[in-house]
Design a protein around this motif. Structure first.
Motif, PDB file in Angstrom:
ATOM      1  N   TYR A 150       0.809  -1.209   0.000  1.00  0.00           N
ATOM      2  CA  TYR A 150       0.000   0.000   0.000  1.00  0.00           C
ATOM      3  C   TYR A 150       0.850   1.270   0.000  1.00  0.00           C
ATOM      4  N   SER A 151       2.111   1.165  -0.335  1.00  0.00           N
ATOM      5  CA  SER A 151       2.994   2.323  -0.299  1.00  0.00           C
ATOM      6  C   SER A 151       2.629   3.318  -1.392  1.00  0.00           C
ATOM      7  N   GLU A 152       3.017   4.565  -1.185  1.00  0.00           N
ATOM      8  CA  GLU A 152       2.765   5.592  -2.190  1.00  0.00           C
ATOM      9  C   GLU A 152       3.515   5.293  -3.478  1.00  0.00           C
ATOM     10  N   ASN A 153       4.712   4.736  -3.364  1.00  0.00           N
ATOM     11  CA  ASN A 153       5.497   4.407  -4.550  1.00  0.00           C
ATOM     12  C   ASN A 153       4.770   3.367  -5.404  1.00  0.00           C
ATOM     13  N   TYR A 154       4.222   2.335  -4.778  1.00  0.00           N
ATOM     14  CA  TYR A 154       3.483   1.306  -5.503  1.00  0.00           C
ATOM     15  C   TYR A 154       2.253   1.916  -6.183  1.00  0.00           C
ATOM     16  N   ALA A 155       1.537   2.773  -5.474  1.00  0.00           N
ATOM     17  CA  ALA A 155       0.358   3.432  -6.048  1.00  0.00           C
ATOM     18  C   ALA A 155       0.743   4.273  -7.260  1.00  0.00           C
ATOM     19  N   ARG A 156       1.874   4.967  -7.192  1.00  0.00           N
ATOM     20  CA  ARG A 156       2.350   5.766  -8.330  1.00  0.00           C
ATOM     21  C   ARG A 156       2.670   4.865  -9.531  1.00  0.00           C
ATOM     22  N   LEU A 157       3.333   3.746  -9.253  1.00  0.00           N
ATOM     23  CA  LEU A 157       3.651   2.806 -10.334  1.00  0.00           C
ATOM     24  C   LEU A 157       2.385   2.261 -10.992  1.00  0.00           C
ATOM     25  N   VAL A 158       1.398   1.900 -10.187  1.00  0.00           N
ATOM     26  CA  VAL A 158       0.134   1.382 -10.714  1.00  0.00           C
ATOM     27  C   VAL A 158      -0.540   2.444 -11.573  1.00  0.00           C
ATOM     28  N   ASN A 159      -0.611   3.678 -11.083  1.00  0.00           N
ATOM     29  CA  ASN A 159      -1.243   4.756 -11.852  1.00  0.00           C
ATOM     30  C   ASN A 159      -0.519   4.998 -13.171  1.00  0.00           C
ATOM     31  N   THR A 160       0.794   4.998 -13.139  1.00  0.00           N
ATOM     32  CA  THR A 160       1.580   5.209 -14.355  1.00  0.00           C
ATOM     33  C   THR A 160       1.307   4.108 -15.371  1.00  0.00           C
ATOM     34  N   GLN A 161       1.315   2.851 -14.915  1.00  0.00           N
ATOM     35  CA  GLN A 161       1.072   1.735 -15.826  1.00  0.00           C
ATOM     36  C   GLN A 161      -0.348   1.743 -16.371  1.00  0.00           C
ATOM     37  N   LEU A 162      -1.310   2.102 -15.538  1.00  0.00           N
ATOM     38  CA  LEU A 162      -2.699   2.139 -15.989  1.00  0.00           C
ATOM     39  C   LEU A 162      -2.886   3.176 -17.086  1.00  0.00           C
ATOM     40  N   VAL A 163      -2.326   4.356 -16.898  1.00  0.00           N
ATOM     41  CA  VAL A 163      -2.432   5.406 -17.922  1.00  0.00           C
ATOM     42  C   VAL A 163      -1.787   4.941 -19.227  1.00  0.00           C
ATOM     43  N   GLU A 164      -0.590   4.367 -19.144  1.00  0.00           N
ATOM     44  CA  GLU A 164       0.097   3.894 -20.349  1.00  0.00           C
ATOM     45  C   GLU A 164      -0.691   2.777 -21.037  1.00  0.00           C
ATOM     46  N   LEU A 165      -1.282   1.875 -20.252  1.00  0.00           N
ATOM     47  CA  LEU A 165      -2.086   0.789 -20.814  1.00  0.00           C
ATOM     48  C   LEU A 165      -3.301   1.346 -21.565  1.00  0.00           C
ATOM     49  N   LEU A 166      -3.973   2.305 -20.968  1.00  0.00           N
ATOM     50  CA  LEU A 166      -5.146   2.894 -21.616  1.00  0.00           C
ATOM     51  C   LEU A 166      -4.767   3.658 -22.878  1.00  0.00           C
ATOM     52  N   LEU A 167      -3.664   4.387 -22.832  1.00  0.00           N
ATOM     53  CA  LEU A 167      -3.215   5.119 -24.026  1.00  0.00           C
ATOM     54  C   LEU A 167      -2.820   4.163 -25.149  1.00  0.00           C
ATOM     55  N   LEU A 168      -2.280   3.006 -24.814  1.00  0.00           N
ATOM     56  CA  LEU A 168      -1.891   2.018 -25.818  1.00  0.00           C
ATOM     57  C   LEU A 168      -3.111   1.368 -26.472  1.00  0.00           C
ATOM     58  N   THR A 169      -4.173   1.141 -25.709  1.00  0.00           N
ATOM     59  CA  THR A 169      -5.234   0.240 -26.172  1.00  0.00           C
ATOM     60  C   THR A 169      -6.626   0.853 -26.369  1.00  0.00           C
ATOM     61  N   TYR A 170      -6.849   2.096 -26.015  1.00  0.00           N
ATOM     62  CA  TYR A 170      -8.231   2.574 -25.934  1.00  0.00           C
ATOM     63  C   TYR A 170      -8.994   2.611 -27.256  1.00  0.00           C
ATOM     64  N   ASN A 171      -8.348   2.669 -28.385  1.00  0.00           N
ATOM     65  CA  ASN A 171      -9.056   2.743 -29.664  1.00  0.00           C
ATOM     66  C   ASN A 171      -9.406   1.395 -30.269  1.00  0.00           C
ATOM     67  N   TYR A 172      -8.800   0.327 -29.765  1.00  0.00           N
ATOM     68  CA  TYR A 172      -8.994  -0.967 -30.415  1.00  0.00           C
ATOM     69  C   TYR A 172     -10.353  -1.564 -30.051  1.00  0.00           C
ATOM     70  N   PRO A 173     -11.187  -1.829 -31.076  1.00  0.00           N
ATOM     71  CA  PRO A 173     -12.532  -2.339 -30.790  1.00  0.00           C
ATOM     72  C   PRO A 173     -12.545  -3.760 -30.240  1.00  0.00           C
ATOM     73  N   SER A 174     -11.458  -4.494 -30.398  1.00  0.00           N
ATOM     74  CA  SER A 174     -11.418  -5.876 -29.914  1.00  0.00           C
ATOM     75  C   SER A 174     -11.382  -5.946 -28.391  1.00  0.00           C
ATOM     76  N   ILE A 175     -10.959  -4.885 -27.737  1.00  0.00           N
ATOM     77  CA  ILE A 175     -10.715  -4.922 -26.289  1.00  0.00           C
ATOM     78  C   ILE A 175     -11.982  -4.666 -25.499  1.00  0.00           C
ATOM     79  N   ILE A 176     -12.210  -5.554 -24.518  1.00  0.00           N
ATOM     80  CA  ILE A 176     -13.314  -5.335 -23.578  1.00  0.00           C
ATOM     81  C   ILE A 176     -12.739  -5.275 -22.181  1.00  0.00           C
TER      82      ILE A 176
END
Length: 176
Positions: A150-176
């Motif tokens: 539950y550290s702040e560093n872990y939360a920052r890493l999760v947020n960073t990865q989530l944003v990058e994942l969404l930016l990589l995949t948000y337009n692809y219609p195959s993804i649910i």
């Protein structure tokens, strides 16, 4: 923008005579290619290209009425987890190998793949959209939750990865 600056811009476009994206077994997986050229004054500054599709997704996991619908049509999901072979990721023929694998899966009547606890290369999401596969996209750190960090560093890493994942995949219609 300066080299370090990031800014989100919204652009509205109108499309005529569009078709919805469907999984391969119930319709055509129609996709479009959008290319945006960027200019600074009269000087070309680069371009952005993305594949996208138009679809409406509905689903429920209720005991009484579990279902998945794409554009109002019911879909029976058949498939399982998918991992690219690690040696493919450094291979120049990555798209060819993924395309061959997806063709084999389609021949086996598979219409659904789960990218479990990892992120596939961009080519995977492009090909599954082009070929009409539905992809359940898991967050890459799903296997890390037992650590309960539950550290702040872990939360920052999760947020960073989530944003990058969404930016990589948000337009692809195959993804649910």
């Amino acid at each position: 923008l300066s080299a370090e600056e990031r800014r989100w811009e919204t652009l509205s476009i109108s499309l005529r005579d569009t078709a919805y994206w469907f999984p391969w077994d119930i319709g055509a997986p129609t996709v479009y290619l959008l290319n945006i050229s960027l200019h600074h004054g009269d000087e070309y500054a680069g371009s952005v290209e993305t594949l996208f599709g138009i679809r409406f997704l509905e689903g429920s996991v209720s005991q009484k009425n579990p279902h998945v619908k794409v554009n109002g049509r019911s879909v029976f999901l058949r498939g399982g987890s998918y991992f690219s072979r690690l040696e493919w990721l450094t291979d120049a023929s990555l798209s060819v190998k993924m395309n061959d694998t997806l063709s084999l899966l389609r021949g086996a009547n598979v219409n659904f793949l789960r990218s479990f606890a990892h992120v596939e290369p961009k080519e995977f999401y492009e090909l599954t959209s082009l070929k009409g596969f539905i992809v359940q996209l898991d967050f890459p750190l799903i296997g890390a939750y037992p650590a309960l960090d539950y550290s702040e560093n872990y939360a920052r890493l999760v947020n960073t990865q989530l944003v990058e994942l969404l930016l990589l995949t948000y337009n692809y219609p195959s993804i649910i």
